[in-house]
Design a protein around this motif. Structure first.
Motif, short mmCIF file in Angstrom:
data_model
loop_
_atom_site.label_atom_id
_atom_site.label_comp_id
_atom_site.label_asym_id
_atom_site.label_seq_id
_atom_site.Cartn_x
_atom_site.Cartn_y
_atom_site.Cartn_z
N ALA A 1 14.43 -12.58 9.04
CA ALA A 1 15.28 -12.11 10.15
C ALA A 1 15.15 -10.60 10.33
N GLY A 2 14.84 -10.19 11.55
CA GLY A 2 14.74 -8.76 11.88
C GLY A 2 13.43 -8.12 11.47
N GLN A 3 12.51 -8.92 10.92
CA GLN A 3 11.26 -8.37 10.39
C GLN A 3 10.06 -8.73 11.27
N VAL A 4 8.98 -7.98 11.05
CA VAL A 4 7.74 -8.17 11.79
C VAL A 4 6.56 -8.18 10.81
N LEU A 5 5.65 -9.10 10.99
CA LEU A 5 4.40 -9.08 10.22
C LEU A 5 3.41 -8.18 10.95
N VAL A 6 2.81 -7.24 10.22
CA VAL A 6 1.85 -6.33 10.83
C VAL A 6 0.54 -6.37 10.05
N ARG A 7 -0.54 -6.01 10.72
CA ARG A 7 -1.87 -5.90 10.09
C ARG A 7 -2.15 -4.43 9.83
N SER A 8 -2.54 -4.10 8.62
CA SER A 8 -2.79 -2.71 8.26
C SER A 8 -4.12 -2.24 8.83
N LEU A 9 -4.08 -1.11 9.54
CA LEU A 9 -5.29 -0.53 10.13
C LEU A 9 -5.80 0.66 9.31
N ALA A 10 -4.88 1.38 8.69
CA ALA A 10 -5.24 2.54 7.85
C ALA A 10 -4.06 2.87 6.96
N CYS A 11 -4.35 3.27 5.73
CA CYS A 11 -3.28 3.67 4.81
C CYS A 11 -3.78 4.78 3.89
N GLY A 12 -3.05 5.87 3.85
CA GLY A 12 -3.42 6.98 2.99
C GLY A 12 -3.10 6.70 1.52
N ILE A 13 -3.95 7.22 0.64
CA ILE A 13 -3.66 7.19 -0.80
C ILE A 13 -2.81 8.42 -1.10
N CYS A 14 -1.60 8.19 -1.56
CA CYS A 14 -0.64 9.28 -1.81
C CYS A 14 -0.69 9.71 -3.27
N GLY A 15 -0.34 10.97 -3.51
CA GLY A 15 -0.25 11.47 -4.88
C GLY A 15 0.74 10.67 -5.71
N SER A 16 1.78 10.13 -5.06
CA SER A 16 2.76 9.32 -5.80
C SER A 16 2.15 7.98 -6.22
N ASP A 17 1.17 7.46 -5.44
CA ASP A 17 0.46 6.25 -5.84
C ASP A 17 -0.35 6.50 -7.12
N ILE A 18 -0.97 7.66 -7.16
CA ILE A 18 -1.72 8.07 -8.36
C ILE A 18 -0.76 8.22 -9.54
N HIS A 19 0.40 8.85 -9.27
CA HIS A 19 1.39 9.10 -10.33
C HIS A 19 1.92 7.79 -10.91
N ILE A 20 2.28 6.83 -10.04
CA ILE A 20 2.83 5.57 -10.54
C ILE A 20 1.78 4.79 -11.32
N THR A 21 0.50 4.92 -10.93
CA THR A 21 -0.58 4.23 -11.65
C THR A 21 -0.79 4.85 -13.03
N ARG A 22 -0.74 6.15 -13.08
CA ARG A 22 -0.98 6.87 -14.34
C ARG A 22 0.22 6.79 -15.29
N HIS A 23 1.44 6.78 -14.73
CA HIS A 23 2.66 6.85 -15.55
C HIS A 23 3.59 5.67 -15.24
N TYR A 24 3.04 4.47 -15.11
CA TYR A 24 3.85 3.34 -14.65
C TYR A 24 5.04 3.03 -15.55
N SER A 25 4.88 3.13 -16.87
CA SER A 25 6.00 2.83 -17.78
C SER A 25 7.14 3.82 -17.57
N GLU A 26 6.78 5.09 -17.45
CA GLU A 26 7.76 6.16 -17.21
C GLU A 26 8.49 5.94 -15.88
N VAL A 27 7.71 5.59 -14.86
CA VAL A 27 8.28 5.38 -13.52
C VAL A 27 9.19 4.16 -13.51
N PHE A 28 8.76 3.05 -14.14
CA PHE A 28 9.58 1.83 -14.14
C PHE A 28 10.88 2.05 -14.92
#
Length: 358
Positions: free
Chosen positions: A31-58
């Protein structure tokens, strides 16, 4: 790929500090949501951070209450929150004012799922996936002349604008922007558009300092060669200094507190999940203001999209690489080492190794 005949899709999944390409279930808009197709997505520094420090982040997520206590550190996360997408299918109880096929972006939050973060919260599809879910109410149609990779830069630009707004920077103030990655350059751009007279860019890499000037920096400093805070105080000539920490190295903050001139403001924009030691006596005696900047408001996000559309931001200079789905794992390995990239964009509709642009 036909939606009707494809109950699964490709997605990039982070689990146990590894980033892999997997087949996952195709999400269904509620309800209230839309399915979208991804055309482009940037790799963010926070994505790198969560990958490197996932236990700390969780662990941090659990303390904040955004991740259930029973979920362990092995939980997968489908990354991606800086995106351009196109509308594919509407869920129930939607207005459907945008046509299927309309290109959109959005603040990466699902209010329909208690504020879950797109590409951050476990169990929520991110924009590194072929398809993902957004709230219809937050959709922003994007200008036809802007390519998807430009639209994907809206989110990091909004982070920089929000940091500048958190700093309450006036035109007579001197801004010291430490770190000339995407967020630092976004902050410099926002300061420049505001008309701030003295904008000092700080980085160890000369190429990034040159780039900072193209985004509006009036001065540049290599902190390996001179004390950047002392230089800012000299340039300010008695006016207020606002320091923007855009690096994400928590040990820098104590040095800024010790060296900042009286009445200065420090805006912490980098992602920090480690414990840090700061002697607040320096901050007390000098009556410093310390502020922290994280997300942004929808109006700040919309303002950055408008600036991109008007051509006031040299966005192509931010974009240093593109990669297809099967190249993301290798791209992460490169980005987790010292590298020349500023912003790498994933194109989830194709395959291909990381290619360097510019």
């Amino acid at each position: 790929m036909s939606i009707m005949n494809a109950p699964t899709m490709k997605a990039i999944v982070m689990q146990d500090g590894e980033v892999t390409l997997q087949q996952v279930d195709l999400p269904k808009p509620q309800a209230g949501q839309v399915l979208v197709r991804s055309l482009a997505c940037g790799i963010c520094g926070s994505d790198i951070h969560i990958t490197r420090h996932y236990s700390e982040v969780f662990s941090f997520y659990r303390k904040l209450g955004v991740m259930p206590e029973g979920v362990d550190d092995h939980v997968p996360v489908m990354l991606g929150h800086e995106f351009c997408a196109e509308v594919v299918e509407f869920g129930p109880q939607t207005q459907q004012t945008l046509a299927v096929g309309t290109r959109v972006t959005s603040v990466p939050i699902l209010m329909s799922q208690n504020g879950a973060g797109v590409g951050v919260t476990p169990g929520v599809n991110g924009a590194y996936s072929e398809y993902f879910i957004l709230d219809e109410a937050l959709l922003m149609p994007v200008p036809e002349h802007l390519p998807p990779e430009a639209v994907a830069l809206t989110e990091p630009l909004a982070v920089g604008l929000h940091a500048v707004n958190r700093g309450d920077v006036g035109v007579e103030d001197t801004a010291l922007v430490v770190g000339c990655g995407p967020i630092g350059l976004a902050a410099i751009s926002a300061l420049h558009l505001r008309g701030v007279r003295n904008i000092i860019a700080v980085d160890l890499q000369g190429e990034k300092l040159n780039l900072a000037r193209e985004f509006g920096a009036t001065h540049t400093v290599n902190p390996g060669e001179q004390d950047e805070v002392a230089y800012a105080a000299e340039v300010a000539a008695g006016h207020r200094v606002v320091i923007f920490e855009c690096v994400g190295i928590h040990k820098l903050i104590e040095g800024f507190v010790k060296r900042a001139p009286a009445k200065a403001t420090i805006v912490v924009t980098g992602i920090h999940t480690a414990e840090a030691n700061i002697n607040y006596a320096y901050a007390t005696v000098k009556e410093l203001d310390m502020r922290f900047s994280y997300y942004y408001q929808p109006d700040e996000f919309a303002a950055c999209l408008a600036e991109l559309a008007q051509g006031t931001i040299p966005w192509r200079k931010l974009l240093t690489g593109k990669v297809g789905m099967d190249g993301v794992s290798g791209a992460f390995k490169q980005l987790m080492q010292p590298n020349p990239h500023i912003k790498v964009v994933i194109e989830p509709w194709r395959n291909g190794e990381l290619e360097t642009l510019n």
